[in-house]
Design a protein around this motif. Structure first.
Motif, PDB file in Angstrom:
ATOM      1  N   ILE A 233      44.499  44.682  28.077  1.00  0.00           N
ATOM      2  CA  ILE A 233      44.810  43.774  27.951  1.00  0.00           C
ATOM      3  C   ILE A 233      45.043  42.963  29.975  1.00  0.00           C
ATOM      4  O   ILE A 233      43.561  42.234  30.323  1.00  0.00           O
ATOM      5  CB  ILE A 233      45.166  42.665  27.683  1.00  0.00           C
ATOM      6  N   MET A 234      45.559  43.775  30.920  1.00  0.00           N
ATOM      7  CA  MET A 234      45.817  43.914  31.999  1.00  0.00           C
ATOM      8  C   MET A 234      43.654  43.674  33.040  1.00  0.00           C
ATOM      9  O   MET A 234      43.801  43.284  33.613  1.00  0.00           O
ATOM     10  CB  MET A 234      46.382  44.769  32.975  1.00  0.00           C
ATOM     11  N   GLU A 235      43.952  44.936  32.485  1.00  0.00           N
ATOM     12  CA  GLU A 235      41.779  44.588  33.035  1.00  0.00           C
ATOM     13  C   GLU A 235      41.332  43.850  32.641  1.00  0.00           C
ATOM     14  O   GLU A 235      40.270  43.559  33.572  1.00  0.00           O
ATOM     15  CB  GLU A 235      41.466  46.447  32.936  1.00  0.00           C
ATOM     16  N   LYS A 236      41.591  43.613  31.656  1.00  0.00           N
ATOM     17  CA  LYS A 236      40.488  42.157  31.218  1.00  0.00           C
ATOM     18  C   LYS A 236      40.968  40.929  32.260  1.00  0.00           C
ATOM     19  O   LYS A 236      40.470  40.355  32.329  1.00  0.00           O
ATOM     20  CB  LYS A 236      41.035  42.340  29.640  1.00  0.00           C
ATOM     21  N   ASN A 237      42.346  40.654  32.297  1.00  0.00           N
ATOM     22  CA  ASN A 237      42.578  39.623  33.263  1.00  0.00           C
ATOM     23  C   ASN A 237      42.846  40.615  34.517  1.00  0.00           C
ATOM     24  O   ASN A 237      43.265  39.956  35.591  1.00  0.00           O
ATOM     25  CB  ASN A 237      44.393  39.325  32.901  1.00  0.00           C
ATOM     26  N   GLY A 238      41.849  41.136  35.173  1.00  0.00           N
ATOM     27  CA  GLY A 238      41.639  41.756  36.280  1.00  0.00           C
ATOM     28  C   GLY A 238      42.439  42.102  37.151  1.00  0.00           C
ATOM     29  O   GLY A 238      42.752  42.354  38.884  1.00  0.00           O
TER      30      GLY A 238
ATOM     31  N   ALA B 254      50.979  37.333  37.511  1.00  0.00           N
ATOM     32  CA  ALA B 254      49.962  37.804  36.945  1.00  0.00           C
ATOM     33  C   ALA B 254      50.362  37.600  36.060  1.00  0.00           C
ATOM     34  O   ALA B 254      48.929  37.061  35.595  1.00  0.00           O
ATOM     35  CB  ALA B 254      48.800  38.828  37.591  1.00  0.00           C
ATOM     36  N   MET B 255      50.409  37.699  35.040  1.00  0.00           N
ATOM     37  CA  MET B 255      50.666  37.957  33.333  1.00  0.00           C
ATOM     38  C   MET B 255      52.578  37.862  33.338  1.00  0.00           C
ATOM     39  O   MET B 255      53.450  38.643  33.901  1.00  0.00           O
ATOM     40  CB  MET B 255      50.271  38.116  32.901  1.00  0.00           C
TER      41      MET B 255
ATOM     42  N   ASP C  47      51.354  33.500  24.328  1.00  0.00           N
ATOM     43  CA  ASP C  47      52.236  35.418  25.051  1.00  0.00           C
ATOM     44  C   ASP C  47      51.772  36.700  24.477  1.00  0.00           C
ATOM     45  O   ASP C  47      50.935  36.340  23.336  1.00  0.00           O
ATOM     46  CB  ASP C  47      53.158  34.993  24.935  1.00  0.00           C
TER      47      ASP C  47
END
Ligand code: SF4
Ligand code: SF4
Length: 409
Positions: free
Chosen positions: A286-291, A169-170, A242
């Motif tokens: 950042i993870m939460e913002k990226n869903g 996912a990232m 990145d």
């Protein structure tokens, strides 16, 4: 003026001092060592004279532990520790201090050798005669307990065992730092587990020690070489969009903030550089913002949190507290006292007593909380954990260890 502008032009910042002296009230060294004149005098007050070469270099500035509490509280964003660090860089070094500085410059080599024969190293480092020799030659205090070495480095573990997810996912680039690579491999493994559970790919950029111990030893040239080594590697990653992350709060502060004074970027790109290197808490955001939903369970009865000075300075305190509240309903926050070690500072012979005296109030506070009932100790910084464990005889954890494991209370 923006913070990054002040960091870039620190000389300007002394003129912003409004003489409030609040920096002196929070300095841990001033509170236990009467000969230390404090951040206001060593920072902005003396700078005017230094600029005119009318002031002798203050040897006493070597006793500053670079906790940055003074800068964190300063209402005018005066870059106090910049002035003190420059003073340290100008000081003449004794033979023993030069040798000790070499030890910190080559700490990666020492770490690789020591962890390749970790059983032997860990035995030898406990021998009184070895500690006496280290004290004579390197002025490293013999009473200070040294960290144990891993069997093999984290990097070799990563190369042998890591398999990236098929469709991540990232992707993140992990700055593991010295502690994980040589002394606490398990924390790095926890980071890999955490990323694996959240479908995140981990890459490891080439890296050496961040340079904090070299700056603290007052070796300007070696410190700037260290920044020059890392900067092109980091900037290459960041300009592609990145992120670089890590779980060592002080290493991340060093590479995303302290380096700003030395890297050849304009204002806009410095901001981009600063924001692209993030501590673990910011990675979660950042993870939460990226869903990517966070898989963190509330599983502890009571946690007792020591806030490291560099976590306060990096404005991470509220974020770590929010994270710990996901793990427990009963959180005790110890935010008043410094632990006194400040990385390599408290290991040096000349600083050992100061370091222990600074930490004594915190150790008492922790012991009285522990006497009230169960609870696990937690702190973001590895040397705070080392100092607290040594002086309270209790194990203390990084928040990530609490997330990835079920530690018995
Ligand atoms: S806190 Fe800042 S403004 Fe106040 S005396 Fe110290 S350096 Fe000056
Ligand atoms: S960095 Fe810490 S030890 Fe140094 S002058 Fe500021 S408050 Fe005092």
């Amino acid at each position: 003026m923006k913070l990054t502008e002040l960091i870039e032009n620190p000389q300007v910042s002394f003129d912003y001092c409004i003489k409030c002296t609040i920096c002196n009230t929070v300095c841990p060294v001033s509170s236990v060592f009467p000969y230390f004149p404090g951040p206001k005098y060593l920072g902005p007050d003396s700078e005017r004279y230094r600029l005119q070469n009318r002031f002798p270099v203050e040897d006493v500035s070597a006793f500053c532990m670079n906790c940055k509490r003074c800068e964190e509280i300063c209402p005018s964003d005066v870059q106090i520790t910049h002035f003190i660090e420059e003073d340290k860089f100008r000081q003449k070094k004794t033979f023993r201090k030069k040798l000790r500085s070499l030890f910190f410059i080559y700490i990666d080599l020492v770490g690789k050798l020591a962890s390749s024969v970790s059983i032997l190293t860990n035995i030898v480092l406990k021998l009184g005669i070895v500690r006496l020799v280290m004290e004579w030659f390197l002025a490293i205090e013999k009473k200070r307990r040294l960290p144990e070495y891993n069997s093999g480095t984290f990097l070799s573990y990563f190369r042998k065992n890591y398999r990236p997810p098929e469709k991540p996912a990232m992707t993140v680039h992990f700055f593991h730092g010295c502690n994980i690579n040589y002394n606490q491999k398990s924390l790095g493994v926890d980071f890999l587990k955490f990323c694996h559970r959240h479908n995140i790919e981990v890459k490891i950029p080439p890296q050496k020690c961040c340079g904090i111990p070299i700056a603290s030893a007052g070796d300007a040239e070696a410190y700037r070489k260290r920044v020059d080594y890392h900067f092109p590697i980091f900037w290459d990653i960041l300009r592609k969009g990145d992120i670089i992350t890590g779980v060592s709060s002080s290493c991340i502060m060093a590479i995303n903030t302290d380096y700003l004074r030395h890297i050849p970027l304009d204002e806009e790109n410095k901001e981009r550089y600063h924001k692209g290197i993030v501590y673990f808490n910011d990675l979660l955001e950042i993870m939460e913002k990226n869903g990517i939903p966070l898989k963190i369970e509330k599983k502890y009865k009571r946690l007792i949190y020591h806030v490291p000075c560099h976590v306060k300075y990096s404005t991470q305190q509220a974020k770590t507290i929010a994270l710990l509240r996901r793990l427990t309903d009963n959180l005790v926050i110890l935010d008043e006292y410094c632990c006194g070690i400040a990385g390599s500072y408290g290991m040096k012979k000349e600083n050992y007593i100061i370091s222990q005296n600074i930490g004594s109030q915190l150790f008492q506070q922790i012991n009285s909380h522990l006497a009230e009932g169960d609870g696990l100790l937690v702190s973001d910084c590895e040397t705070c954990r080392m100092q607290i464990a040594e002086n309270t005889k209790k194990k203390i954890y990084h928040p990530l260890e609490l997330i990835e494991n079920k530690i018995p209370e």
